[in-house]
Design a protein around this motif. Sequence first.
Motif, mmCIF file in Angstrom:
data_model
loop_
_atom_site.group_PDB
_atom_site.id
_atom_site.type_symbol
_atom_site.label_atom_id
_atom_site.label_comp_id
_atom_site.label_asym_id
_atom_site.label_seq_id
_atom_site.Cartn_x
_atom_site.Cartn_y
_atom_site.Cartn_z
ATOM 1 N N GLY A 16 28.143 15.408 14.806
ATOM 2 C CA GLY A 16 28.877 14.357 14.099
ATOM 3 C C GLY A 16 28.791 14.461 12.592
ATOM 4 N N TYR A 17 27.850 15.238 12.123
ATOM 5 C CA TYR A 17 27.620 15.340 10.676
ATOM 6 C C TYR A 17 28.619 16.308 10.052
ATOM 7 N N LEU A 18 28.779 17.441 10.706
ATOM 8 C CA LEU A 18 29.832 18.397 10.338
ATOM 9 C C LEU A 18 30.838 18.416 11.488
ATOM 10 N N ASP A 19 31.831 19.285 11.404
ATOM 11 C CA ASP A 19 32.843 19.296 12.464
ATOM 12 C C ASP A 19 32.403 20.126 13.668
ATOM 13 N N ARG A 20 31.100 20.268 13.856
ATOM 14 C CA ARG A 20 30.558 20.982 15.006
ATOM 15 C C ARG A 20 29.074 20.654 15.105
ATOM 16 N N PRO A 21 28.489 20.765 16.266
ATOM 17 C CA PRO A 21 27.042 20.600 16.351
ATOM 18 C C PRO A 21 26.365 21.829 15.753
ATOM 19 N N PHE A 22 25.218 21.631 15.122
ATOM 20 C CA PHE A 22 24.564 22.775 14.479
ATOM 21 C C PHE A 22 23.064 22.533 14.385
ATOM 22 N N ARG A 23 22.335 23.603 14.188
ATOM 23 C CA ARG A 23 20.908 23.565 13.970
ATOM 24 C C ARG A 23 20.671 23.303 12.493
ATOM 25 N N ALA A 24 19.930 22.267 12.159
ATOM 26 C CA ALA A 24 19.778 21.855 10.750
ATOM 27 C C ALA A 24 18.542 22.527 10.156
ATOM 28 N N HIS A 25 18.689 23.798 9.819
ATOM 29 C CA HIS A 25 17.539 24.558 9.328
ATOM 30 C C HIS A 25 16.996 23.994 8.023
ATOM 31 N N ALA A 26 17.878 23.520 7.163
ATOM 32 C CA ALA A 26 17.416 22.985 5.869
ATOM 33 C C ALA A 26 16.503 21.790 6.096
ATOM 34 N N VAL A 27 16.859 20.962 7.057
ATOM 35 C CA VAL A 27 16.036 19.788 7.358
ATOM 36 C C VAL A 27 14.706 20.233 7.948
ATOM 37 N N GLY A 64 34.911 21.651 24.867
ATOM 38 C CA GLY A 64 36.008 20.732 24.551
ATOM 39 C C GLY A 64 36.402 20.737 23.088
ATOM 40 N N THR A 65 37.584 20.168 22.822
ATOM 41 C CA THR A 65 38.064 20.129 21.438
ATOM 42 C C THR A 65 37.501 18.934 20.673
ATOM 43 N N VAL A 66 37.066 17.898 21.379
ATOM 44 C CA VAL A 66 36.391 16.800 20.672
ATOM 45 C C VAL A 66 35.073 17.375 20.181
ATOM 46 N N PHE A 67 34.941 17.450 18.847
ATOM 47 C CA PHE A 67 33.990 18.416 18.305
ATOM 48 C C PHE A 67 32.534 17.966 18.279
ATOM 49 N N TYR A 68 32.261 16.805 18.797
ATOM 50 C CA TYR A 68 30.868 16.324 18.717
ATOM 51 C C TYR A 68 29.960 17.118 19.670
ATOM 52 N N ARG A 69 30.413 17.346 20.888
ATOM 53 C CA ARG A 69 29.700 18.183 21.868
ATOM 54 C C ARG A 69 28.188 17.896 21.871
ATOM 55 N N GLU A 70 27.883 16.621 22.014
ATOM 56 C CA GLU A 70 26.477 16.215 21.867
ATOM 57 C C GLU A 70 25.559 16.822 22.934
#
Lengths: 572, 273
Positions: free
Chosen positions: B211-222, B116-122
């Motif tokens: 929700g943090y960026l404009d797409r879901p992502f793997r937070a490797h830095a964290v 979907g275009t709603v970018f949260y895609r939780e």
Amino acid sequence: MVRSELRLMSLIWSRLVQLTPPDKLTLAVNGPTSLPPAPVIVNAPLLGGAFGGKATILTEVLACLASKAVGGWPVLVALPREEDLKTAPVGPGLQAHLRLGATRQGRLTAASMQFWLDSGAYTDSAPRMGRAIASGCTGPYRVPNVEADIIVAYTNHTYATAWRGFGHLPFTFCVERMMEKLADRLRMDPLELRSRNLLQPGDTSPSRVRLTVANLGNPRRCLERLKELMAWEKGIRTETTEGNIRAKGAALFWKTSTSDPNAASSAILHLNTDGTVSLTTGAVELGAGTKTALAQILADALRMDVAKISVRMDVNTQTDPIHWKTVASLTTLMVGRAVQEAARDVAEQLKQVASIILRCPVEDLEVGDGQVYLRADPGAHVSWSDIAQGYTYADGPAIGGPIAGRGAFIMRHITPLDRWTGEGRAGPTWTTGAQGVEVEVDTRRWTYRVIKAYSVIDAGRVINPRGARGAVTGGMAQGLSVATREGVSYGADGRFERDQLRLYRTLRIGEEPEEYVVDFVESDAVDTPYGLRPLGEHGVLAMPAAFANALSRAKGSPFDRLPITPEEVWRS
Amino acid sequence: VIAQSFSYHRPASWDEAAILYAEEAKTGGTPMYYGGGTEILTRARLGEVAPSAVIDLKGIPETRELSRRRGNLVLGAALTLAELSDSGWSLLAQASGRVADHTTRRQITLGGNLAGTVFYRESALPFLLVPTTAIVAGRNGTRRVDLAKVFEEGILTLNDGEFLMALEVPLDRLPERSIAIKRTRLDWVDYPLVTVALAEKDGEWIVALSGYLDRPFRAHAVERSLNDGMGTLADRIRRGVEGLPEPLSDVHGSAAYRRFVLGWALEDALNVI
């Protein structure tokens, strides 16, 4: 999908038509000079409501012009949600710069006030809201010296209209936050400061209306009762075992309407041969139980069973009597008076005919329980149903004729504010009240929870207790919604940012406080039905101020803007 | 309301769906695959899409599968988010269980949420934490592909005419300890300021964010800072958050506030887990 769209439109339609008097529409459609005016007939269905949002006109004009352009054919005007939010009027934006002067003992001596009201792109209701703010600018406090400027400014925002409270919610927020700051500065309990400065009968309002018990009510008893309910003396800021902070906040309000000096209402009654009475008024039902209250008033006036009153539910401006506007929490007061007069008119007509039948003076007769009877001997009676549409003697001839009653009411002593002195009387009577909020603030996450919300309102006389409680509770929820999340905003590029309900947030079920505590004080308003005071919008008025006062106390830093989201709490 | 006419198809097999799509496209049409339809409705209303045909995927048995087969958890792409709560995978139930509201979750499908275009895609968050195979159907048959390959941008990206049929996750790779926590501006039902999905794998923390960026992502830095064992937990969280790109700043919350919220959401997640 088609079905839901239709529902949307009928909702818009019902909201749009209900409040706008047809003469205003006629003027708007034809312009002031074109004669003769085309008749505009408005049909308002049973239920609508927009908390004042439809006190302005918008789509009505477009619909009339569009219809005119196609030779009078019916047209449909519908605003999709985004257009509705962006272009239909919104609640007023308000900013204030206030200075209060007080003695060390906490007596107010002077106030210098400037309010800037954001009118948006068109005038419409905003100047009248400016007048409303001016006439009540100090709140229910005695301030010997007041200077107040209300600047209503055109901006490139969506235009503003009444929004439950007609400017009173934002200005109450400003004034009550100032009272709180003053109490802090004086190191005085904030309710004690308010108590020392309450207006009393014999004082004058900011626009120099002489105050009486009848027009002011009893704000002191509201305040005292609120203190009791909130257990104010037990402490207004405590730490929980988890390290969170609980704090209480309170605020007072007062409100009178800003009516047209000639605002008027009427009511028409018809008697039916089955003993029922038909009640027709121009009041639109907003869901607050107005029609029920009017039927109850009529039942009491004619001493009859309320179930025998047939209430005309919708409103048609071609045939139904006038009611100024269904706004300002005045409908029960104004139309109630008209209904009482119409009931007297009917009773007189009943007695006239009955005096002939019963062969006695009119003054010896009483009306009640579907009968007209001799006061000294109720056994001598004639039933309404036999007179309702003419009385026929046993041997044939008839007298009387169909009985219809008519009652009217017009405002008394309302004057515009004087251009130079600011003197004038905006409305018939004030409704005062005290509201409170208890919050718990999470000191790690800076989130909060509203635990309880309180209202004590001087209602003059509560006619329908459950209805009154419902109206006030709904207002409190709406007030908390404004306090915590509602509101429009514009981006850096000036664009309207909240054009969908997923962006314009409101309080939902499940996000409400654990408890709403509602109580009433009753002090006779005189010359209103049963001494009642206007009660409709009021539940909303001081909630944001009470919430902000509680939160400011909890965090130890001032919250002077709405809404106050957890991000604001974190940032402060 | 969708103010234009379109044809509606409900094929019973994936190859029929692919043929319908191809034929509609060949004659100049603009077909769309249809799962829950929430975005087609809302976007068509705003004039953002105008499908000439919608091809309902819910009649295809593979898209409705919810089973454990040959060591895999198989999740059909047309399962609704409400149905995912029955998948037995708590992380997936948590992550997808706060999308929109309950009524809408009975419409939105897993595949629709990923595409979907709603970018949260939780719903994607759990699949960013475990190896996931996507089963994709199209005109040329079906193919199995690593989900990471077709979700590189944080949105499902397939070839024209293809659609997602199902996802497969090896049951022995499901983390034993995991949690998803959603934080909003204020309301229970709202878009996330951040949704944190946190799991433990081979003794290390793995984290995905929405929700943090404009797409879901793997937070490797964290993940790196949580796992390097240097300093207090608060220090590690702070370093992890600082190592991420600048977050969104919008009507829901500012970038600085998102950083603050992520910090304590991580702390909460680690405490609860």
